[in-house]
Structures are given as structure tokens and as C-alpha cells.
Design an enzyme around this catalytic site. Structure first.
Site, mmCIF file in Angstrom:
data_model
loop_
_atom_site.group_PDB
_atom_site.id
_atom_site.type_symbol
_atom_site.label_atom_id
_atom_site.label_comp_id
_atom_site.label_asym_id
_atom_site.label_seq_id
_atom_site.Cartn_x
_atom_site.Cartn_y
_atom_site.Cartn_z
ATOM 1 N N GLY A 139 44.481 57.001 13.098
ATOM 2 C CA GLY A 139 44.219 58.390 12.731
ATOM 3 C C GLY A 139 43.743 58.477 11.297
ATOM 4 N N SER A 140 44.180 59.539 10.623
ATOM 5 C CA SER A 140 43.624 59.830 9.288
ATOM 6 C C SER A 140 43.936 58.782 8.242
ATOM 7 C CB SER A 140 44.155 61.185 8.800
ATOM 8 O OG SER A 140 43.724 62.192 9.684
#
Lengths: 587, 364
Positions: A311-312
Site C-alpha cells: 500500500g502507501s
């Protein structure tokens, strides 16, 4: 006068009987004078037993010298196959005492027939009552021996279970591939116990015992003492490990705390865990079945063997690549309108953050900004920077079964999916979605590289190898796997952005008053349920001495689920970090 | 008269007997030392020796002709005792061979029956002057077969075989044609398959184990293998008294009874075993010499039976220990533990001395 017939015949009979005696005398000459030495060897074999005296395994200490795993004395119930007269009957009697099925016992005795004088262990760490019963019934249990044998002791319970690992009896396969081991030996199966088995195990001694016909020891004729294994001083800090485990609590996930300068892993938590003590005396079939059937995967070390969508957290790669390639600067302006149009498709962000510069965009984790950067960087350079930072390959930590993870590129996609790489794939990858898979340890190593301006350090668990008498035998220097040539300005800008994440950004929950922390949160969409929550950061932000990575399976939001766990770890380490670096608290 | 009696004593036989008995005590002490109940066994041996010495003296003074005259009584008594064993006998090691006699201990009638058979068969054979044909041997075979079958029933195959050996030796000395004896032996051999069927399981296992001890090294073959290891490992001079590991660590079953020779072989070596065989050789030589020099055929036959009995025991017992013969549970006279056996052997020695004294006395 001739003697009567009976008299003559009695005299002849004398010759016959004396001739028979002479025949026996000849036989005695052959047996005693000619074959005597061979028979003497047989009689020695009869009465002499060489027992293996297992060596105590080395102790595992934490970095401050506190024992994590030790050995304690226990009794092992074994059989000498040579001396078992009626295996079936013996098995019936032993079954309740050693907790095995009679068939299992007879099978083990049969398997041990090739080395009839080597004890075949049936039960390690036998309970006292069983040992006493066996000693009482000695005469009825020929071939059964009870030996003192050290077993593993875990003073801290399930603490650090995955990293220390557990022991098990050596398998046929391992016997073939690892020289110097004997059937029945205990061997490290996972964790440190496996990686350092040769160091920890020591050298077994031998005990030469005279036994009687029933196999009962009569006296000891000689002994060669067992040499205990070497001990290991781990990089682990037991206090920090406890804090990490406690902060993770009942959630499935992992915590890695590492010194970015040396690669010393100070804490490596994975939950759910198991009690290594279950394995100390040989795990029961029921317990083993329960562990491997558990869908929560308690045997999986999520920190090194589990691979997850980052993810981020992956935005660190995207941001660094863009800055280093000169595609953005600290003050480049992005319009976070909440969506990005790519041809016919619209990529939607969670929110519209308005106009931001790189620092602000990182702090709020603006997807539009990173999509834009990713587009500019392109698939090939994203791949290069990700692998340069150590993603997609094992970190080389001294633990077995480490996972490689995955960093995709066009070639990979063509090979695996038989499809070309689309621009949308680049957008996905630039925010850590798509096919990217990482282990929490890889993320820690990546953050360490950022924290040290490009030093790719190899994580390690063992700092020192120590002899039983306390002498330091080896103290390997930290391993640096590479120095990344990164423009200083690019790293500085990225680190300023990461600092902003905790200082009022998505990672605010990781903040510890008085300690400057930089980091990145992540919420990784995944096909198996709720998003995984990530936090990866380091402190003190200016002179990093500790990287902390938190991964919470299906934790939903990094800022909400993972950052508070990181805060607990940073808070616990804060006094040391501040004292060591001379960091002055700044609000 | 007294002076004449001592002059007529067969001193080599007496010396061999005394030395063998002493040898037996030493070896018994070694074979049992450290074992529970060892002191009781040694005390028992002392008592048996005392009683046996009395029996020897009585038998030596007794006129063997008067003893032979009581043959029907003795024979009936022996059969009665053997029958009683089957009814009220003590079971030990799976066989009924002993009759408990309260404070006296227990008696093994088969041991005494051997002597009775010798005396009564001597009288029986003495009555017949010639043994011209094979058929003439039948009554004597029956004479021996009846007690032998009772003994086989106990079961005690070894002692029954001793009776056959005694029969063969006495028939030969009594004048039976060797060709008839050979024919009888061949006939017996032809009956062996029948005998195989009548054997107990354990006896069959023993015979098979004799052929290949390693087929069942921990079962039937165990004693044979361990006995050979014990004797062989003694080498020339032995491991020393009390120092035999096979003995001290109890690798040999029945080491103080049927397998006592293993202790001699292991602890005293070839030299010790040779001395022992030499003593037995002297004993048997004197017995058969007394047979040859007996004043009458009756005495000659009796002495022959006794010499044959001793010879068979020694050859078969030691032969099985060194793997030349199958394991048969018979004692080694004067060495193996067992009160009745010792008593019978010493009484037999007394009979020999008596026969010899009367032969010389007659000549003098």
C-alpha cells in the site's frame, strides 16, 4: 590266563570314553587358544555399552545478556533395540509411560535395529512418575534405558517464539543432507535454532558402561564429557520485544524494530505465536495437528515469511525515485482534486486535499500526487528503485525460510500473465497496489536505507558467539549490502515529507512527545478481506537510530491500527535513543 | 582287617573325587558370588557333601552282591518314586523332577534311579551267561525302558539318554555282539522321526538352535551362543576366578547348574578346563579299570555302568557347552549344583571302592 571277556571289553570301553574326552579337549583348544581373541571381543561387546551423552545446547541471550532460551535437565526414555527380546510386549508396557501408541514404539524399535546399541529415544522430558515406574520395573523391561538429557527451557514463554524457533527430531531427509548427525538427534527446525544449529548443538560425549545380561548398568568404565554448544548474544532487546508483542496484542501482524546503522534487529514480533516449550520434549501428535490446522497460521513468522501488499508505504519508493530523477522537487505543486483521469479511466482518491507541495502531499498520502509521480517515473524506474531499496528479494537476515516478496515489471507481467504492461499498472504500483508484495522486514530495511541516506544494511539477529566459558568467539561486523548513490537533496526532501507524516499527517498517532519521528502509513487493499494496515518509520528523525515497521493484518487504516503500535515501541526506546544521540527534544 | 581295607583303597579314584568336589566348591562360589542367595547355595553344597560322604562310606562297606540280591525291591522302589514324581512332584523350570521331603529338602528320584538301574541291570545281566542274538537283548532293553519312559514323562530327556548309554555300555561289556548293538542303535535312529513328534516344543527348539544358534540368537540359541563366548573368551589362562564377565554379569542362564563348565572355561581358561577334564579322565579310567579288575562279572558290570554314566555326563554336558552337542539338561557330576546328583555320584564312587576292595581282598 586270559582275562574274561567282560574284563577285556571294559578296558576297550575305557579307550572309547577317553578318546571322547580328548575330542572335547581338542575342541577347547580350538575355541580357547585359536579363536579365543575373537570370543574375547564378543564378550566385551556383550558387556560394554557406549552411550551417547547429549550436549546441552547453547543459550540464547538478548543484547543485554538476559537469557531468552536456556536448557534444563530432563530425562529421556529410550530403548536399546539389541536388548529388546519381545518388542510387542515391551511396547504394550511402555505405551502408557511414554505416551505413544504401541505400534509406534515397535516401529521405532524396528527402525533402530540397524544400530542395535544406539538408544532410540521414545520420550524426551519424561515425567518423573514414568521414570520412577521404569526404574522399579527394570527387570521386566530389558533394553529400556533412562538417560539424563538437557531439553530447551523458555523462561519467557511464547516470547520471541518465531525468531528463536523450535527443535524437533531429525528427519530422514535431514540426515541425508546434514553430515554429523545421528538418528534421534534434536535439530533446530525453524528460527535461530535452525540457522545456528551447528553452533548451538555442541559435541555429544560418550559414556562407556558395563552392563549385565539384563542390560542394567553395573559400572562406568570411562567417559568423554559432552562439550556444550556455544551461546549466542542476539541483537534482540527483550524489553523492546515485549513492548512490541504487547502493543500488537491479539491482532495478527508483525513488528520489526531495527537499528538502521548496524542492521541489529532489536525486536521481531509475529502474532499469533506458539509456545516453543510444546516442542521441548518432542511435540505430541495432537498438538502438532492443532498447530498446523490453525487457520490463523501461528507457525508463520509474519515478519520474514509473510508477504503482503505494501500500500502507501510503497510511496517511499515512488517519491524517492521522482525526486532522485529530478521529476519533482520539494516545492513542485500538485492538484489533489480527488481523482486522476487516465484515458477512459478515472482513478479515485480517498479525499481531495487541494493544492499541495511534495511535503504536504506525502503527509496526507495524496494518491493523485503519487500517481502523477509514478507516471513520470515509469514502470522501469519504479522497478529499479524498489529493488535497489531491497524489495522483492530476501534481506539475508540470519533466519531460515525468508520470503522474497515481489516487485513486478513489464517483463514479469509478460512472463506470468502473458499481457503487456499498461499505464494503469504503473499507477497501481506507484501507490503499492497491484502485484507488489513485501515482507515487513524488507520494509524495515528500505526505511533504514532512507534513514541512513542510502546505506543498504543487512538485518541480523546474532551479534556475538560466546563459548560456554564466556569467551567471545566471534563478533561479526555489521554487513552493508550496498550504498545507494542518491542525490542528497532528494533524500533530504523525502525525509522532510516523512517527518511531516507523523508531525500532523496520517501518521500522527505514532508521535511520541520529545522524539522526532518520521514515517509513512499504509492501508493496503487486498483481495483477502479488509485492507492491511502499515506503519514504517524511524527516529530520531535527524539522526536515525531506530526503524520501526508495524504490519497489522486486515487492520484497515495504517494511521489508526499500525501507528499507535509504532508509538508504543518508539516511546519505550525513546530514553535510549535520546541519550545515545544527544537529541534535544523539539516540539 | 582295617589295614587291609586302607590298602585296598583305590587312591587315584579317591584323589580325583576329592579334587573334583573341591573344584566344584570353588567354581560354585564363583558362579554364584554376588547373586542373591549365594551363601545359602554354598551352605547347601557343604551339607550335600557331608551327606554324600556318608553315603560313599556306607556304599563302600556294603557288599555289592547283597545289594544286587535286593534288586527287585530296589527296582520297584525306583519305579514307585519315579511314578510319584509325576503325581506329587515339584515343578521347576517347567519340569517335574523333584519330590519335596520337608526338612531334608527335595530329592530328584531320577538321579537315584540311575544307580538303581545300574545295580539291577548288572544283576539281571549277570544271571544270563550269554547274549547270542539280537532278540536276547530285548528283556534288558525293557528293564531300562520302563524307568526311562517315566523319566521322559517328567520331562527329562537328558537323564533318559543317560540310561540308554548305561544300557549300551553294560550290554557290550556283558558280551553282546557289537553287530547287534549297532543294529539296535540303527533301529533307534530309525525311530527318531517318531521321537521328533513326541518331543516338547522347547526340546525341538533346542535341537534346531543347536544346528543354527544364530537363527534365534535371543531365544533358544541364546544360551549356546553365550556359553561359547564365555568358554572361548577364557583363552589359555582364563580371566581369573570371579573375574569372568560373562559369568559375573549373568549372561549364561543356569550357570551354577547345567552350564557350570562355562565358569571354568571363562575364568580358568584352557589350562583350568584341561585340569578338570584330566580329573574326570582319571575318575573314568579308574572306574573302568575297577570294572576290568573286578573279582566277578556282577562287580565288573556295575563298575562299567558307573563308569559309563560318568563318561556320558561329562561328554554330553561339556559337549553341549562348547557347541559339539545339542543342549540337554544334564548336570556335570560333582560340579553342577544339585544335592541328589552329588549324593548319587558319591554313592557310586563308594560302590566302585567297595568293588575294588573286594576284588583285591579276594586276591589277597
Amino acid at each position: 590266563m586270559t582275562p574274561p571277556l567282560w574284563s577285556q571289553r571294559a578296558a576297550r570301553l575305557t579307550i572309547v570314553v577317553l578318546a571322547l574326552l580328548l575330542l572335547i579337549e581338542g575342541r577347547l583348544w580350538v575355541m580357547q587358544a585359536v579363536q579365543g581373541p575373537a570370543y574375547l571381543r564378543l564378550s566385551e561387546q556383550n558387556r560394554l555399552r557406549d552411550y551417547v551423552v547429549p550436549a546441552p545446547r547453547g543459550v540464547l541471550y538478548d543484547r543485554k545478556g538476559r537469557p531468552l532460551v536456556t536448557s534444563r535437565a530432563a530425562f529421556t526414555i529410550s530403548v536399546l533395540p539389541m536388548e529388546v527380546r519381545e518388542p510387542a510386549r515391551l511396547a504394550e508396557r511402555l505405551a502408557p509411560l511414554v505416551g505413544l501408541e504401541p505400534q509406534e514404539i515397535t516401529a521405532r524399535i524396528a527402525a533402530g535395529r540397524q544400530r542395535p546399541f544406539e538408544p532410540v529415544p521414545l520420550r524426551r522430558d519424561a515425567d518423573k512418575a514414568a521414570v520412577i515406574t521404569i526404574e522399579e520395573q527394570r527387570l521386566d523391561l530389558p533394553g529400556v534405558v533412562v538417560q539424563a538429557e538437557p531439553v530447551r527451557h523458555y523462561p519467557l514463554g511464547t516470547h520471541a517464539a518465531h525468531l528463536v524457533g523450535y527443535l524437533g527430531e531429525i528427519t530422514e531427509e535431514e540426515l541425508r543432507t546434514r553430515p554429523g548427525y545421528r538418528p534421534g538427534d534434536l535439530i533446530g527446525k525453524t528460527g535461530i535454532e535452525r540457522t545456528y544449529d551447528a553452533v548451538l548443538r555442541g559435541h555429544a560425549g560418550r559414556l562407556r558402561v558395563e552392563v549385565d545380561a539384563a542390560g542394567r548398568p553395573v559400572r562406568v568404565l570411562g567417559r568423554e564429557a559432552a562439550r556444550p554448544g556455544q551461546s549466542l548474544v542476539l541483537a534482540i532487546d527483550a524489553d523492546l520485544q515485549a513492548v512490541a508483542e504487547q502493543a500488537l496484542g491479539t491482532q495478527a501482524g508483525a513488528v520489526v524494530a531495527m537499528d538502521p546503522r548496524t542492521g541489529d534487529v532489536l525486536a521481531l514480533a509475529s502474532h499469533p505465536a506458539y509456545a516453543p516449550a510444546l516442542f521441548a520434549g518432542g511435540i505430541s501428535a495432537a498438538n502438532w495437528r492443532r498447530l498446523i490446522a490453525d487457520r490463523a497460521l501461528p507457525l508463520l513468522n509474519r515478519a520474514t515469511e509473510g508477504t503482503y501488499e505494501p500500500g502507501s508505504v510503497f510511496k517511499v519508493v515512488t517519491g524517492l525515485a521522482a525526486l532522485a530523477e529530478g521529476l519533482a522537487t520539494r516545492d513542485t505543486v500538485f492538484h489533489c482534486t480527488g481523482a486522476l483521469r487516465l484515458g477512459r479511466w478515472v482513478f479515485r482518491d480517498l479525499a481531495a486535499y487541494g493544492t499541495v507541495n511534495f511535503i504536504r502531499g506525502t503527509a496526507v498520502s495524496c494518491n493523485v500526487m503519487f500517481w502523477t509521480l509514478g507516471q513520470a517515473v515509469g514502470e522501469a524506474r519504479l522497478y529499479r528503485y524498489a529493488t535497489m531499496l531491497g524489495l522483492g528479494q530476501p534481506t539475508g537476515i540470519d533466519l531460515p525460510a525468508e520470503a522474497a516478496g515481489l516487485v513486478p515489471n513489464a517483463a514479469w507481467k509478460q512472463r506470468v500473465w502473458k499481457e503487456p504492461w499498461y499505464p494503469g499498472d504503473t499507477l497501481n504500483m506507484s501507490i503499492g497496489q497491484g502485484w507488489v508484495l513485501v515482507t515487513p522486514l524488507q520494509v524495515a530495511r528500505m526505511m533504514a536505507a532512507v534513514a541512513t541516506d542510502g546505506v543498504l544494511v543487512r538485518p541480523r539477529l546474532v551479534r556475538r558467539i560466546v563459548a560456554p566459558d564466556g569467551r567471545v568467539l566471534a563478533e561479526p561486523a555489521p554487513r552493508i549490502d550496498g550504498r545507494l548513490a542518491l542525490p542528497a537533496a532528494a533524500v533530504r526532501t523525502l525525509r522532510e515529507g516523512l517527518r511531516a507524516v507523523v508531525d500532523g499527517g496520517t501518521g500522527a498517532a505514532a508521535a511520541v512527545p520529545g522524539l522526532a519521528i518520521a514515517g509513512k502509513t499504509g492501508s493496503a487493499e487486498n483481495p483477502r478481506g479488509l485492507p492491511h494496515a502499515w506503519f514504517a518509520g524511524y527516529a530520531p528523525a535527524d539522526r536515525p537510530a531506530l526503524v520501526v515497521v508495524v504490519f497489522v493484518e486486515h487492520g484497515r487504516r495504517g494511521g489508526a491500527a499500525a501507528a499507535p503500535i509504532a508509538r508504543a515501541v518508539f516511546a519505550a526506546a525513546a530514553p535510549t535513543l535520546l541519550a545515545a544521540t544527544g537529541e534535544v527534544s523539539r516540539p | 582287617m582295617r589295614a587291609a581295607w586302607t590298602r585296598d583303597v583305590d587312591w587315584p579314584l579317591v584323589a580325583a573325587t576329592v579334587l573334583l568336589a573341591a573344584y566344584g566348591v570353588v567354581v560354585l562360589v564363583s558362579a554364584t558370588h554376588g547373586a542373591p542367595g549365594a551363601a545359602a547355595l554354598v551352605r547347601g553344597r557343604a551339607l550335600h557333601l557331608a551327606v554324600g560322604t556318608v553315603a560313599l562310606l556306607v556304599a563302600a562297606r556294603l557288599d555289592y552282591r547283597r545289594l544286587a540280591a535286593a534288586a527287585p525291591l530296589l527296582y520297584a522302589g525306583a519305579l514307585l518314586a519315579l511314578g510319584a514324581v509325576l503325581v506329587v512332584g515339584d515343578s521347576r523350570l517347567g519340569a517335574q523332577r523333584w519330590i519335596a521331603l520337608g526338612p531334608v529338602g527335595s530329592v530328584q528320584p531320577s538321579e537315584l534311579a540311575k544307580l538303581v538301574v545300574i545295580v539291577t541291570l548288572a544283576r539281571h545281566l549277570d544271571a544270563a551267561r550269554t547274549l547270542p542274538r539280537l532278540r536276547a537283548l530285548v528283556p534288558y532293553a525293557v528293564h531300562v525302558a520302563v524307568p526311562a519312559l517315566l523319566i521322559v514323562r517328567q520331562p527329562d530327556l537328558g537323564t533318559a539318554l543317560v540310561l540308554l548309554a548305561i544300557l549300551a555300555a553294560m550290554l557290550y561289556v556283558a558280551g553282546a555282539r557289537p553287530v547287534d548293538l549297532a543294529a539296535a542303535a540303527a533301529g533307534g535312529a530309525a525311530l527318531l522321526p517318531l521321537l521328533w513328534g513326541a518331543l516338547h516344543d522347547y526340546q525341538r527348539r533346542r535341537l534346531l538352535a543347536f544346528l543354527d544358534p544364530y537363527a534365534d540368537p535371543l531365544g533358544a540359541g541364546y544360551a549356546i551362543i553365550q556359553a561359547k563366548i564365555a568358554v572361548g573368551s577364557g583363552q589359555l589362562f582364563g580371566k581369573g576366578l570371579f573375574a569372568g564377565t560373562q559369568n559375573v554379569l549373568r549372561f549364561i542362564p543356569e550357570q551354577h547348574t547345567d552350564f557350570i563348565f562355562t565358569v571354568v572355561g571363562e575364568e580358568l581358561g584352557f589350562v583350568g578346563a584341561t585340569v578338570l577334564l584330566g580329573l574326570y579322565g582319571v575318575w573314568i579310567w579308574r572306574a573302568l579299570a575297577i570294572a576290568a579288575g573286578a573279582r566277578d562279572r556282577l562287580g565288573g558290570l556295575m563298575a562299567t555302568g558307573i563308569g559309563a554314566m560318568m563318561g556320558f555326563h561329562v561328554v554330553v554336558n561339556i559337549g553341549m557347552t562348547v557347541g559339539l552337542l545339542p543342549v540337554t539338561g544334564i548336570p556335570l557330576p560333582l560340579l553342577s549344583y544339585g544335592g541328589t546328583s552329588l549324593l548319587a555320584t558319591l554313592a557310586a564312587t563308594g560302590l566302585l571302592l567297595g568293588i575294588r576292595a573286594r576284588a583285591w581282598g579276594a586276591r589277597g
